[in-house]
Design a protein around this motif. Structure first.
Motif, PDB file in Angstrom:
ATOM      1  N   THR A  48      46.365  37.348  38.966  1.00  0.00           N
ATOM      2  CA  THR A  48      45.602  38.339  38.216  1.00  0.00           C
ATOM      3  C   THR A  48      44.126  38.012  38.367  1.00  0.00           C
ATOM      4  O   THR A  48      43.710  36.864  38.196  1.00  0.00           O
ATOM      5  CB  THR A  48      46.021  38.362  36.729  1.00  0.00           C
ATOM      6  OG1 THR A  48      45.173  39.267  36.014  1.00  0.00           O
ATOM      7  CG2 THR A  48      45.962  36.997  36.085  1.00  0.00           C
ATOM      8  N   GLN A  49      43.305  39.019  38.715  1.00  0.00           N
ATOM      9  CA  GLN A  49      41.899  38.736  39.027  1.00  0.00           C
ATOM     10  C   GLN A  49      41.014  39.960  38.821  1.00  0.00           C
ATOM     11  O   GLN A  49      41.416  40.898  38.151  1.00  0.00           O
ATOM     12  CB  GLN A  49      41.787  38.200  40.459  1.00  0.00           C
ATOM     13  CG  GLN A  49      42.378  39.106  41.499  1.00  0.00           C
ATOM     14  CD  GLN A  49      42.664  38.391  42.812  1.00  0.00           C
ATOM     15  OE1 GLN A  49      43.304  37.350  42.841  1.00  0.00           O
ATOM     16  NE2 GLN A  49      42.191  38.962  43.907  1.00  0.00           N
ATOM     17  N   SER A  50      39.822  39.947  39.384  1.00  0.00           N
ATOM     18  CA  SER A  50      38.752  40.895  39.117  1.00  0.00           C
ATOM     19  C   SER A  50      38.304  40.675  37.675  1.00  0.00           C
ATOM     20  O   SER A  50      37.995  39.538  37.319  1.00  0.00           O
ATOM     21  CB  SER A  50      39.181  42.334  39.400  1.00  0.00           C
ATOM     22  OG  SER A  50      38.059  43.204  39.375  1.00  0.00           O
ATOM     23  N   LEU A  51      38.247  41.700  36.812  1.00  0.00           N
ATOM     24  CA  LEU A  51      37.987  41.456  35.391  1.00  0.00           C
ATOM     25  C   LEU A  51      39.298  40.940  34.814  1.00  0.00           C
ATOM     26  O   LEU A  51      40.196  41.705  34.470  1.00  0.00           O
ATOM     27  CB  LEU A  51      37.541  42.731  34.685  1.00  0.00           C
ATOM     28  CG  LEU A  51      37.085  42.556  33.240  1.00  0.00           C
ATOM     29  CD1 LEU A  51      35.851  41.656  33.162  1.00  0.00           C
ATOM     30  CD2 LEU A  51      36.782  43.896  32.593  1.00  0.00           C
ATOM     31  N   VAL A  52      39.420  39.616  34.707  1.00  0.00           N
ATOM     32  CA  VAL A  52      40.725  38.979  34.532  1.00  0.00           C
ATOM     33  C   VAL A  52      41.344  39.285  33.175  1.00  0.00           C
ATOM     34  O   VAL A  52      40.700  39.146  32.131  1.00  0.00           O
ATOM     35  CB  VAL A  52      40.605  37.452  34.698  1.00  0.00           C
ATOM     36  CG1 VAL A  52      41.944  36.779  34.420  1.00  0.00           C
ATOM     37  CG2 VAL A  52      40.129  37.108  36.091  1.00  0.00           C
ATOM     38  N   ASN A  53      42.600  39.689  33.210  1.00  0.00           N
ATOM     39  CA  ASN A  53      43.447  39.759  32.026  1.00  0.00           C
ATOM     40  C   ASN A  53      44.563  38.755  32.244  1.00  0.00           C
ATOM     41  O   ASN A  53      45.521  39.012  32.975  1.00  0.00           O
ATOM     42  CB  ASN A  53      44.013  41.166  31.846  1.00  0.00           C
ATOM     43  CG  ASN A  53      44.890  41.299  30.614  1.00  0.00           C
ATOM     44  OD1 ASN A  53      45.315  40.300  30.025  1.00  0.00           O
ATOM     45  ND2 ASN A  53      45.180  42.515  30.211  1.00  0.00           N
ATOM     46  N   VAL A  54      44.428  37.568  31.645  1.00  0.00           N
ATOM     47  CA  VAL A  54      45.365  36.476  31.874  1.00  0.00           C
ATOM     48  C   VAL A  54      46.783  36.872  31.489  1.00  0.00           C
ATOM     49  O   VAL A  54      47.759  36.441  32.122  1.00  0.00           O
ATOM     50  CB  VAL A  54      44.916  35.217  31.103  1.00  0.00           C
ATOM     51  CG1 VAL A  54      45.932  34.099  31.245  1.00  0.00           C
ATOM     52  CG2 VAL A  54      43.552  34.751  31.609  1.00  0.00           C
ATOM     53  N   GLU A  55      46.927  37.722  30.477  1.00  0.00           N
ATOM     54  CA  GLU A  55      48.260  38.115  30.030  1.00  0.00           C
ATOM     55  C   GLU A  55      49.041  38.854  31.114  1.00  0.00           C
ATOM     56  O   GLU A  55      50.270  38.833  31.113  1.00  0.00           O
ATOM     57  CB  GLU A  55      48.157  38.984  28.770  1.00  0.00           C
ATOM     58  CG  GLU A  55      47.783  38.206  27.528  1.00  0.00           C
ATOM     59  CD  GLU A  55      48.769  37.071  27.249  1.00  0.00           C
ATOM     60  OE1 GLU A  55      49.970  37.361  27.091  1.00  0.00           O
ATOM     61  OE2 GLU A  55      48.337  35.901  27.216  1.00  0.00           O
ATOM     62  N   LEU A  56      48.339  39.510  32.040  1.00  0.00           N
ATOM     63  CA  LEU A  56      49.048  40.178  33.120  1.00  0.00           C
ATOM     64  C   LEU A  56      49.793  39.160  33.983  1.00  0.00           C
ATOM     65  O   LEU A  56      50.901  39.428  34.458  1.00  0.00           O
ATOM     66  CB  LEU A  56      48.069  40.973  33.986  1.00  0.00           C
ATOM     67  CG  LEU A  56      47.337  42.133  33.307  1.00  0.00           C
ATOM     68  CD1 LEU A  56      46.402  42.806  34.304  1.00  0.00           C
ATOM     69  CD2 LEU A  56      48.318  43.141  32.726  1.00  0.00           C
ATOM     70  N   GLY A  57      49.198  38.001  34.195  1.00  0.00           N
ATOM     71  CA  GLY A  57      49.867  36.956  34.957  1.00  0.00           C
ATOM     72  C   GLY A  57      50.977  36.290  34.170  1.00  0.00           C
ATOM     73  O   GLY A  57      52.093  36.118  34.667  1.00  0.00           O
ATOM     74  N   ARG A  87      41.096  45.861  37.137  1.00  0.00           N
ATOM     75  CA  ARG A  87      41.954  44.717  37.461  1.00  0.00           C
ATOM     76  C   ARG A  87      42.389  44.728  38.922  1.00  0.00           C
ATOM     77  O   ARG A  87      42.491  45.781  39.546  1.00  0.00           O
ATOM     78  CB  ARG A  87      43.235  44.724  36.615  1.00  0.00           C
ATOM     79  CG  ARG A  87      43.076  45.088  35.176  1.00  0.00           C
ATOM     80  CD  ARG A  87      42.357  44.060  34.362  1.00  0.00           C
ATOM     81  NE  ARG A  87      42.449  44.419  32.946  1.00  0.00           N
ATOM     82  CZ  ARG A  87      41.588  44.049  32.023  1.00  0.00           C
ATOM     83  NH1 ARG A  87      40.570  43.279  32.332  1.00  0.00           N
ATOM     84  NH2 ARG A  87      41.742  44.422  30.749  1.00  0.00           N
ATOM     85  N   GLN A  88      42.685  43.522  39.395  1.00  0.00           N
ATOM     86  CA  GLN A  88      43.511  43.340  40.579  1.00  0.00           C
ATOM     87  C   GLN A  88      44.728  42.534  40.156  1.00  0.00           C
ATOM     88  O   GLN A  88      44.599  41.537  39.446  1.00  0.00           O
ATOM     89  CB  GLN A  88      42.766  42.594  41.694  1.00  0.00           C
ATOM     90  CG  GLN A  88      41.957  43.485  42.597  1.00  0.00           C
ATOM     91  CD  GLN A  88      41.475  42.777  43.838  1.00  0.00           C
ATOM     92  OE1 GLN A  88      41.045  41.623  43.787  1.00  0.00           O
ATOM     93  NE2 GLN A  88      41.512  43.465  44.975  1.00  0.00           N
ATOM     94  N   LEU A  89      45.883  42.980  40.595  1.00  0.00           N
ATOM     95  CA  LEU A  89      47.121  42.312  40.231  1.00  0.00           C
ATOM     96  C   LEU A  89      48.064  42.409  41.421  1.00  0.00           C
ATOM     97  O   LEU A  89      48.294  43.504  41.938  1.00  0.00           O
ATOM     98  CB  LEU A  89      47.735  42.982  38.993  1.00  0.00           C
ATOM     99  CG  LEU A  89      49.004  42.349  38.424  1.00  0.00           C
ATOM    100  CD1 LEU A  89      48.710  40.953  37.866  1.00  0.00           C
ATOM    101  CD2 LEU A  89      49.591  43.238  37.325  1.00  0.00           C
ATOM    102  N   HIS A  90      48.584  41.278  41.842  1.00  0.00           N
ATOM    103  CA  HIS A  90      49.518  41.315  42.961  1.00  0.00           C
ATOM    104  C   HIS A  90      50.490  40.154  42.869  1.00  0.00           C
ATOM    105  O   HIS A  90      50.256  39.183  42.144  1.00  0.00           O
ATOM    106  CB  HIS A  90      48.775  41.310  44.302  1.00  0.00           C
ATOM    107  CG  HIS A  90      48.064  40.037  44.640  1.00  0.00           C
ATOM    108  ND1 HIS A  90      48.516  39.155  45.595  1.00  0.00           N
ATOM    109  CD2 HIS A  90      46.905  39.501  44.160  1.00  0.00           C
ATOM    110  CE1 HIS A  90      47.672  38.142  45.700  1.00  0.00           C
ATOM    111  NE2 HIS A  90      46.682  38.328  44.842  1.00  0.00           N
ATOM    112  N   GLY A  91      51.599  40.277  43.603  1.00  0.00           N
ATOM    113  CA  GLY A  91      52.567  39.205  43.575  1.00  0.00           C
ATOM    114  C   GLY A  91      53.836  39.523  44.329  1.00  0.00           C
ATOM    115  O   GLY A  91      53.999  40.610  44.894  1.00  0.00           O
TER     116      GLY A  91
END
Length: 241
Positions: A48-57, A87-91
């Motif tokens: 989880t990155q960019s304007l980070v939302n830690v909860e997304l990870g 946000r950026q979110l990947h996995g």
């Protein structure tokens, strides 16, 4: 802010049993990226990155542990996030890949989805950072016949980060304090989990070089500990470090 890579690899352990390992590695021109961005378990890896939302990870990995497909897990979290466009979110999960880059991420930003891996980044010098990271991983993945089967995923993740870093990486040269981290998890049950599978360099001006040095020392320490204590670990008789 960041570029990162998430991967899934299937392999056979020493007993010939099929196993799966997941890895995530990340670097940025800010300190402490390992506390915010990379998450992994024996069921998947998320960044989880960019304007980070830690909860997304955190929740993303929890959802994967609950048996959700990676697409369903991460899309559901983004749908519930009012700031998703930043946000950026990947996995990667057990059987799939997912990547998202919101329209309000800072340029250059973007992502790439490959076979068994995802790469994403923002505030980069250009798309070539993502391409270099992906290519460096591809030529060391188990799918490439030239890959050394004994070279740990942690080392190959550092190789991928280094390729992106050399290509330009994070464009904010006015921010010299940087960080990098990697995390690897596996379905394999081992007497001792390798020390080099969970590493962070929290504040340095040479993040990739320092992460590699940390890896080399951690691998050396693991091999020494394995030689000295493996029998004790296997019999569960180790009383003290």
């Amino acid at each position: 802010m960041t570029f990162s890579i998430c991967v899934r690899e299937r392999y056979r352990d020493q007993d010939g049993t099929e196993q799966t390992r997941f890895g995530v590695a990340v670097t940025t021109r800010l300190p402490g990226v390992g506390t915010l961005c990379p998450f992994a378990s024996e069921n998947g890896a998320v960044a989880t990155q960019s304007l980070v939302n830690v909860e997304l990870g955190r929740k993303g990995v929890e959802y994967l542990d609950d048996g959700l497909a990676v697409e369903d897990a991460l899309e559901s979290l983004l749908n519930a996030d009012d700031g998703s466009e930043q946000r950026q979110l990947h996995g990667v999960g057990t059987d799939g890949e997912f990547a998202f880059s919101g329209d309000e991420c800072k340029p250059w930003y973007g992502h790439r989805v490959g076979d068994n891996y995802t790469v994403a980044g923002n505030l980069l010098t250009g798309e070539s950072v993502i391409e270099a990271t992906a290519t460096a991983y591809e030529v060391t993945s188990p799918d490439d016949p030239s890959t050394d089967p004994d070279r740990p995923l942690a080392a190959r993740l550092i190789d991928a980060l280094e390729a992106g870093h050399v290509e330009g990486g994070d464009k904010r040269e006015e921010l010299p304090v940087q960080s990098a981290a990697l995390l690897v998890r596996s379905t394999e049950q081992r007497a001792i989990d390798p020390y080099y599978d969970d590493l962070r360099v929290d504040a340095t001006e040479t993040p990739i070089a320092d992460l590699r040095e940390t890896y080399e020392q951690a691998r050396r320490g693991f091999e020494m500990a394995l030689e000295r204590y493996e029998d004790d670990y296997e019999s569960d008789e180790l009383d003290a470090e």
